[in-house]
Design a protein around this motif. Structure first.
Motif, PDB file in Angstrom:
ATOM      1  N   LEU A 629      23.799 -41.840  61.669  1.00 16.19           N
ATOM      2  CA  LEU A 629      22.462 -41.185  61.292  1.00 16.19           C
ATOM      3  C   LEU A 629      23.020 -40.554  59.657  1.00 16.19           C
ATOM      4  N   ILE A 630      22.939 -40.336  58.519  1.00 16.43           N
ATOM      5  CA  ILE A 630      23.213 -39.729  57.829  1.00 16.43           C
ATOM      6  C   ILE A 630      21.823 -39.006  57.315  1.00 16.43           C
ATOM      7  N   ASP A 631      22.009 -37.506  56.827  1.00 13.71           N
ATOM      8  CA  ASP A 631      20.656 -36.686  55.976  1.00 13.71           C
ATOM      9  C   ASP A 631      21.562 -35.605  54.579  1.00 13.71           C
ATOM     10  N   ILE A 632      21.832 -36.087  52.785  1.00 17.20           N
ATOM     11  CA  ILE A 632      21.982 -35.169  52.254  1.00 17.20           C
ATOM     12  C   ILE A 632      21.507 -34.052  52.409  1.00 17.20           C
ATOM     13  N   ASP A 633      22.582 -32.365  52.345  1.00 17.03           N
ATOM     14  CA  ASP A 633      21.860 -31.662  52.355  1.00 17.03           C
ATOM     15  C   ASP A 633      20.932 -31.099  51.609  1.00 17.03           C
ATOM     16  N   LYS A 698      34.564 -37.252  52.266  1.00 18.72           N
ATOM     17  CA  LYS A 698      34.122 -38.200  50.848  1.00 18.72           C
ATOM     18  C   LYS A 698      33.353 -37.512  49.707  1.00 18.72           C
ATOM     19  N   VAL A 699      32.405 -37.283  50.618  1.00 18.46           N
ATOM     20  CA  VAL A 699      31.034 -37.223  50.016  1.00 18.46           C
ATOM     21  C   VAL A 699      30.766 -35.483  49.371  1.00 18.46           C
ATOM     22  N   GLU A 700      32.203 -34.733  50.359  1.00 18.26           N
ATOM     23  CA  GLU A 700      31.948 -33.051  49.628  1.00 18.26           C
ATOM     24  C   GLU A 700      32.767 -33.355  48.328  1.00 18.26           C
ATOM     25  N   GLN A 701      34.011 -34.416  48.557  1.00 16.02           N
ATOM     26  CA  GLN A 701      34.891 -34.365  47.119  1.00 16.02           C
ATOM     27  C   GLN A 701      34.396 -34.961  46.190  1.00 16.02           C
ATOM     28  N   GLN A 710      27.632 -32.278  46.345  1.00 10.73           N
ATOM     29  CA  GLN A 710      26.763 -31.895  47.791  1.00 10.73           C
ATOM     30  C   GLN A 710      27.539 -32.300  48.733  1.00 10.73           C
ATOM     31  N   THR A 711      26.694 -32.136  49.819  1.00  9.57           N
ATOM     32  CA  THR A 711      27.258 -32.122  51.010  1.00  9.57           C
ATOM     33  C   THR A 711      26.192 -33.074  51.910  1.00  9.57           C
ATOM     34  N   ALA A 712      26.554 -33.587  53.145  1.00  7.63           N
ATOM     35  CA  ALA A 712      25.650 -34.201  54.145  1.00  7.63           C
ATOM     36  C   ALA A 712      26.391 -34.359  55.645  1.00  7.63           C
ATOM     37  N   SER A 713      24.687 -34.024  56.285  1.00  6.40           N
ATOM     38  CA  SER A 713      25.191 -34.364  57.933  1.00  6.40           C
ATOM     39  C   SER A 713      24.881 -34.974  59.017  1.00  6.40           C
TER      40      SER A 713
END
Length: 751
Positions: A629-633, A698-701, A710-713
């Protein structure tokens, strides 16, 4: 002096003779009493082994008990709650009644299982079984067997689909098709009293209910308690029961008895006496156990292996089967991976038997025979039974049956079976099951042999042949493979290619195991395989009666038809264009129904279904399964700062990033809002965490245009025994919450 007097008196010869005679009589009496006491003790020692022994056996009956250490009793595979197999052991009301008779009679019973009712009945009348239990009396059976007094009676009911409103009585079955287990006395009842009811004979009560559930027949007839049990156990939620069928003749078939052949009257007398000694309390306890609400739920959905058979399988560790390298759609090898109907079946058998199935590549049937004979292969999975093959192979009941079809070009009218082939150029592939069956049924058929299926179909497609005689799955597969869209099923031969499992003759343990496995496969499982491999357009039969009825006025109508012909052709072209457009629109609607419109990922509804399917596969094959499960911070801040249009762009970029970073076997979807889900088959928790960390980096980059970095949890979990999709989602959600609580832009896992 006293001693001297006695000695003197003993010299009297008459007294001595009297004393001697008295002594002889006394000793004989003692001997007789001792012998009788010993005999009574022997009888009593036997009676002491029989609880509640309140009746007398004759000397012949006692001798029978002493000299017959084993009595063979029937045990049906799946007729709960009367007679079935659960966890490898005989179970049910009838079985426990037999156990009680064994206890009271002093006999030892051995249960013979792994057979259908029809097979057990034949074995009984052939003398291979001593006792057949839980059956009704019919005049035909009474000719050969002695029947006990009834020990159970239950009313019959109709079982039909809930959406069928017009089935309440036997009269409502007029002209309809019903399913009944083969060999049941109820079939005789319908043949005599309701001959207008059409009956399809099946292997078991469960299969009869499956036929009703699938809409293949209108109904079945069963005893109420058994119907309730099966509906509950196998989840036939669309089925319902009628009121009791008040028919005196039918209800005669509801009384249960045990039977012994007339050639064995001593055994029958022993068991009949034992039955009469069962107390009312004992019978009440048995009925309460098996026919109460709780009793109907006894018994797991089990293949029915005996402990010895389960031990044999455990010792084997795996079963090998012959897998033809190229015999599609039945079998082929894609590298080392088997594929086709055979592979799918072996997958089901592997699950049901809890044993690994290993394919052994073969090029021909003769090679399969050689490998079975030398022990390299344990079984051949898809083979037809012939008289010749029965000399060296033992066969299970058929697990598949496919029509032998007549394949022709799409402009060919319906062909009325083999008799309709007169004057047509007909091709058939030699040295096949289909060839053997067709030629044996129609030895005068005029045909040409063609070496391969592909060549045979190619000749029909190009007009060198008019018809090919092929098994429907084979024809369907090669027509799709070669794109021969101008071919169709133009008729049927009324010949069926029945396919079975086969083992080396004499391998009775494996034969019994596989026979039970075949019967454990549900209709739903078989139909899923057939739907996967067998699809082909069919030509409907011509209604000749209607043609003749119309023929009288055809001359006048023909003129009008000719006048309208051009207009109709134009209209048909317009209809064809409309149908193509409708088909395209339907595909588009199907795509829309499973897709999230913003991100073009699967929507939540589709993901839930796919997740459920992967979970079932995981349980079946004992593979790994993980979910992310992934959520955009801080996504709300994006919308608040830049607006929803930029927020939507972030969601689309994020979705594309995930889509291009995962495996093709993973299922990716939008779970809701800024939350996404990835279902990962065959991946354990460690690898899933590793995968999530890579995505997190990869999201952070990745630049997100206006919104910047952006980042994600990520929350990760993996399957554990007993999970469903809700428990796995809940753990992944908890892990996601931990990731957010611990600072976001991180991966947390919960197992």
């Amino acid at each position: 002096m006293r001693l001297q007097r006695l000695t003197d008196s003993d010299t009297n010869p008459l007294r001595n003779m009297a004393r001697a005679l008295f002594l002889v009589i006394f000793l004989f009496s003692i001997s007789t009493v001792s012998h009788n006491a010993a005999a009574r003790e022997e009888n009593d020692s036997h009676r002491d082994t029989v609880r509640g022994f309140s009746y007398d056996y004759t000397p012949e009956e006692l001798a029978f008990i002493r000299t017959n250490p084993e009595i063979k009793i029937s045990n049906e595979f799946d007729w709960p709650p009367f007679d079935f197999v659960a966890d490898g052991k005989p179970a049910g009301f009838g079985i426990e009644l037999m156990d009680l008779l064994a206890e009271k009679s002093g006999l030892t019973f051995t249960y013979i299982n792994g057979y259908t009712w029809d097979e057990l009945t034949r074995m009984f009348f052939d003398g291979e079984l001593d006792v057949l239990h839980s059956l009704s009396i019919t005049p035909e059976r009474q000719k050969k067997a002695l029947f006990s007094a009834p020990y159970y009676h239950s009313k019959h009911v109709l079982i039909h689909r809930s959406d069928t409103q017009d089935l309440h009585t036997l009269d409502d079955l007029d002209g309809k098709i019903i399913a009944m287990p083969r060999g049941w006395s109820t079939i005789e009842f319908f043949e005599v009293h309701y001959p207008q009811v059409h009956i399809i004979e099946v292997e078991s009560s469960r299969q009869a209910l499956e036929y009703v559930d699938q809409g293949k027949v209108a109904a079945t007839v069963e005893q109420e308690g058994i119907a309730q049990y099966l509906i509950t156990k196998f989840g036939f939620t669309d089925l319902t029961l009628s009121k009791w069928l008040e028919n005196e003749e039918l209800q005669k078939t509801s009384s249960m008895h045990f039977a012994v052949l007339k050639t064995n009257p001593i055994l029958f007398s022993i068991l009949d006496k034992a039955l009469s000694n069962i107390t009312l309390a004992e019978m009440r306890d048995l009925k309460e156990k098996w026919f109460s609400r709780a009793g109907r739920r006894i018994g797991a959905d089990d293949v029915g292996l005996t402990p010895e058979e389960r031990g044999w399988l455990t010792g084997k560790k795996l079963l090998t089967y012959c897998a033809p390298v190229e015999r599609m759609p039945y079998s082929a090898l894609n590298g080392a991976q088997p594929t086709g109907i055979s592979a799918d079946l072996m997958e089901i058998f592997s699950e049901h038997l809890d044993v690994k199935m290993v394919p052994v590549p073969v090029d021909s049937f003769s090679e399969s025979i050689a490998l079975v004979e030398n022990g390299t292969c344990d079984l051949i999975p898809m083979v037809s039974k012939t008289r010749e093959r029965q000399r060296y192979l033992d066969f299970t009941t058929a697990h598949s049956g496919y029509n032998v079809a007549l394949i022709a070009r799409e402009d060919t009218p319906f062909i009325q079976g083999i008799s309709g082939l007169t004057g047509l150029r007909t091709g058939i592939v030699p040295h096949t099951n289909v060839f053997e069956k067709v030629i044996s049924h129609f030895p005068k058929l005029n045909y040409r042999t063609v070496d391969t299926v592909e060549d045979c179909l190619e000749q029909v497609s190009t007009g060198r042949l008019d018809v090919a005689i092929l098994s429907l799955p084979v024809a369907s597969y090669y027509i799709r493979k070669k794109g021969m869209t101008n071919l169709k099923v133009a008729g049927h031969t009324n010949i069926e290619e029945d396919l079975r499992l086969a083992v080396l003759k004499g391998n009775t343990t494996l034969h019994s195991i596989l026979s039970k496995a075949v019967r454990s496969v549900s209709l739903q499982e078989m139909e899923a395989i057939e739907n996967k491999w067998v699809t082909l357009q069919e030509e409907p039969p011509v209604n000749y009666t209607l043609i003749w009825q119309i023929g009288g006025g055809s001359a006048a109508i023909l003129v009008l038809v000719m006048l309208w012909n051009r207009k109709l052709a134009r209209l048909n072209r317009e209809i064809a264009r409309a149908n193509r457009k409708l088909k395209d629109n339907t595909k588009e609607l199907e795509h829309i129904s499973i897709t999230d419109s913003l991100t073009s990922l699967y929507n939540r509804r589709y993901v839930e279904k796919a997740f459920e399917l992967e979970l079932r596969r995981t349980v079946r094959h004992r593979h790994d399964l993980a979910v992310l499960l992934i959520d955009i911070d801080f996504f709300k801040a994006i919308n608040d700062t830049f607006g929803h249009q930029v927020g939507d762009g972030v969601l689309r970029t994020f979705a594309n990033l995930l889509k291009t970073s995962i495996r093709t076997t993973d299922v990716l979807g939008r779970w809701g809002g800024e939350e996404f889900i990835i279902v990962c088959p065959e991946i354990n928790i460690d690898n899933a965490v590793h995968m999530a960390k890579g995505l997190c980096r990869k999201v952070e980059q990745t630049p997100f245009d206006t919104a910047g970095t952006q980042t994600a949890s990520f929350g990760v979990t993996a399957y554990k025994k007993g999970d469903d999709i809700h428990s796995m989602i809940s753990r992944a959600d908890n892990a996601l919450y931990q990731a957010k609580t611990n600072g976001r832009n991180r991966v947390e896992s919960v197992v």
